[in-house]
Design a protein around this motif. Structure first.
Motif, PDB file in Angstrom:
ATOM      1  N   GLY A   1       1.982   5.942  -8.879  1.00 40.01           N
ATOM      2  CA  GLY A   1       0.570   6.579  -9.348  1.00 40.01           C
ATOM      3  C   GLY A   1      -0.630   5.668  -9.216  1.00 40.01           C
ATOM      4  N   MET A   2      -0.533   4.412  -8.774  1.00 43.55           N
ATOM      5  CA  MET A   2      -1.555   3.511  -8.870  1.00 43.55           C
ATOM      6  C   MET A   2      -2.656   3.749  -7.781  1.00 43.55           C
ATOM      7  SD  MET A   2      -1.512   1.082 -10.935  1.00 43.55           S
ATOM      8  CE  MET A   2      -0.390   0.378 -12.372  1.00 43.55           C
ATOM      9  N   HIS A   3      -3.747   4.263  -8.136  1.00 46.67           N
ATOM     10  CA  HIS A   3      -4.911   4.870  -7.489  1.00 46.67           C
ATOM     11  C   HIS A   3      -6.144   3.895  -7.643  1.00 46.67           C
ATOM     12  CE1 HIS A   3      -5.456   6.803 -11.292  1.00 46.67           C
ATOM     13  NE2 HIS A   3      -6.648   6.795 -11.085  1.00 46.67           N
ATOM     14  N   PRO A   4      -6.795   3.706  -6.728  1.00 45.11           N
ATOM     15  CA  PRO A   4      -7.863   2.851  -6.740  1.00 45.11           C
ATOM     16  C   PRO A   4      -9.071   3.228  -7.799  1.00 45.11           C
ATOM     17  CG  PRO A   4      -7.866   3.797  -4.626  1.00 45.11           C
ATOM     18  CD  PRO A   4      -6.733   4.303  -5.459  1.00 45.11           C
ATOM     19  N   THR A   5      -9.445   2.309  -8.581  1.00 45.46           N
ATOM     20  CA  THR A   5     -10.749   2.628  -9.658  1.00 45.46           C
ATOM     21  C   THR A   5     -12.142   1.823  -9.446  1.00 45.46           C
ATOM     22  OG1 THR A   5      -9.686   1.243 -11.156  1.00 45.46           O
ATOM     23  CG2 THR A   5      -8.797   3.672 -11.110  1.00 45.46           C
ATOM     24  N   GLY A   6     -11.821   1.009  -8.518  1.00 43.42           N
ATOM     25  CA  GLY A   6     -12.900   0.175  -8.229  1.00 43.42           C
ATOM     26  C   GLY A   6     -12.411  -0.958  -7.152  1.00 43.42           C
ATOM     27  N   THR A   7     -13.419  -1.918  -6.761  1.00 44.50           N
ATOM     28  CA  THR A   7     -13.129  -2.819  -5.915  1.00 44.50           C
ATOM     29  C   THR A   7     -11.787  -3.599  -6.522  1.00 44.50           C
ATOM     30  OG1 THR A   7     -15.275  -2.954  -5.447  1.00 44.50           O
ATOM     31  CG2 THR A   7     -13.950  -4.963  -4.767  1.00 44.50           C
TER      32      THR A   7
ATOM     33  N   LYS B   1       0.907  -1.193   0.026  1.00 42.44           N
ATOM     34  CA  LYS B   1      -0.002  -0.320   0.036  1.00 42.44           C
ATOM     35  C   LYS B   1       0.710   1.360   0.075  1.00 42.44           C
ATOM     36  CE  LYS B   1      -3.914  -2.143   2.050  1.00 42.44           C
ATOM     37  NZ  LYS B   1      -4.818  -2.087   3.117  1.00 42.44           N
ATOM     38  N   CYS B   2       0.547   2.234  -0.768  1.00 41.61           N
ATOM     39  CA  CYS B   2       0.988   3.832  -0.670  1.00 41.61           C
ATOM     40  C   CYS B   2       0.045   4.422  -0.820  1.00 41.61           C
ATOM     41  CB  CYS B   2       1.916   3.698  -2.115  1.00 41.61           C
ATOM     42  SG  CYS B   2       3.124   2.735  -2.188  1.00 41.61           S
ATOM     43  N   GLY B   3      -0.107   5.089   0.323  1.00 38.34           N
ATOM     44  CA  GLY B   3      -1.137   5.913   0.684  1.00 38.34           C
ATOM     45  C   GLY B   3      -2.560   5.505   0.437  1.00 38.34           C
ATOM     46  N   SER B   4      -3.233   5.792  -0.508  1.00 41.11           N
ATOM     47  CA  SER B   4      -4.768   5.258  -0.948  1.00 41.11           C
ATOM     48  C   SER B   4      -4.592   4.186  -2.032  1.00 41.11           C
ATOM     49  CB  SER B   4      -5.933   6.330  -1.308  1.00 41.11           C
ATOM     50  OG  SER B   4      -5.337   6.883  -2.375  1.00 41.11           O
ATOM     51  N   GLY B   5      -3.405   4.091  -2.637  1.00 44.71           N
ATOM     52  CA  GLY B   5      -2.925   3.355  -3.693  1.00 44.71           C
ATOM     53  C   GLY B   5      -2.102   2.189  -3.564  1.00 44.71           C
TER      54      GLY B   5
END
Length: 147
Positions: free
Chosen positions: A93-99, A46-50
């Motif tokens: 820069g991998m940020h969540p886009t869904g489940t 995990k890196c922050g929210s991503g």
């Protein structure tokens, strides 16, 4: 043929030939994953929210030409050409886009370029890693080898 070449060739071949797959899965992407070709292990955390992904092992960690650890010698930035492959960040820069899905960028050490990427957990022990070169997208499945 170096491990890095095989790893990168597999990713590029998948990017250029495989259809985009966006199967939904539930799960946590953190852990250690073996690439589809089996030539590299990548730790996802995990890196922050991503999420972030870093190479933590190579099937062939030494450059056959020099006998020394493989380095990021294709990087266009001269200051980064000597950084070791083990420890090299792949995802940014991998940020969540869904489940169980993230979007960002993936670094290709074979050509020193960064590409748009999508990551998704499609099963408890399967991570789908996709990327795009222009309008061509594809990917491969990685297998969990550790939590």
């Amino acid at each position: 043929m170096t491990c890095r070449y095989v790893f990168t060739t597999a990713i590029l071949a998948a990017l250029l030939t495989a259809p985009s797959a966006r199967a939904q899965g539930a799960g946590d992407a953190t852990g250690t994953w073996l690439t589809q070709a089996g030539d590299a292990r990548v730790r996802v955390s995990k890196c922050g929210s991503g999420i972030c992904g870093v190479i933590v092992g190579l099937k062939d960690p030494l450059d056959p030409a020099t006998g020394k650890p493989q380095v990021d010698d294709k990087n266009p930035n001269p200051a980064l050409k000597k950084r070791p492959m083990i420890g090299l960040p792949l995802f940014s820069g991998m940020h969540p886009t869904g489940t169980s899905k993230w979007s960002g960028q993936i670094y290709n050490a074979d050509d020193g370029s960064t590409y748009a990427s999508n990551i998704s957990v499609t099963a408890a022990d399967t991570l789908r890693v996709e990327g795009c070169v222009g309008a061509l997208c594809g990917g491969e499945n990685w297998t969990r080898v550790g939590r």
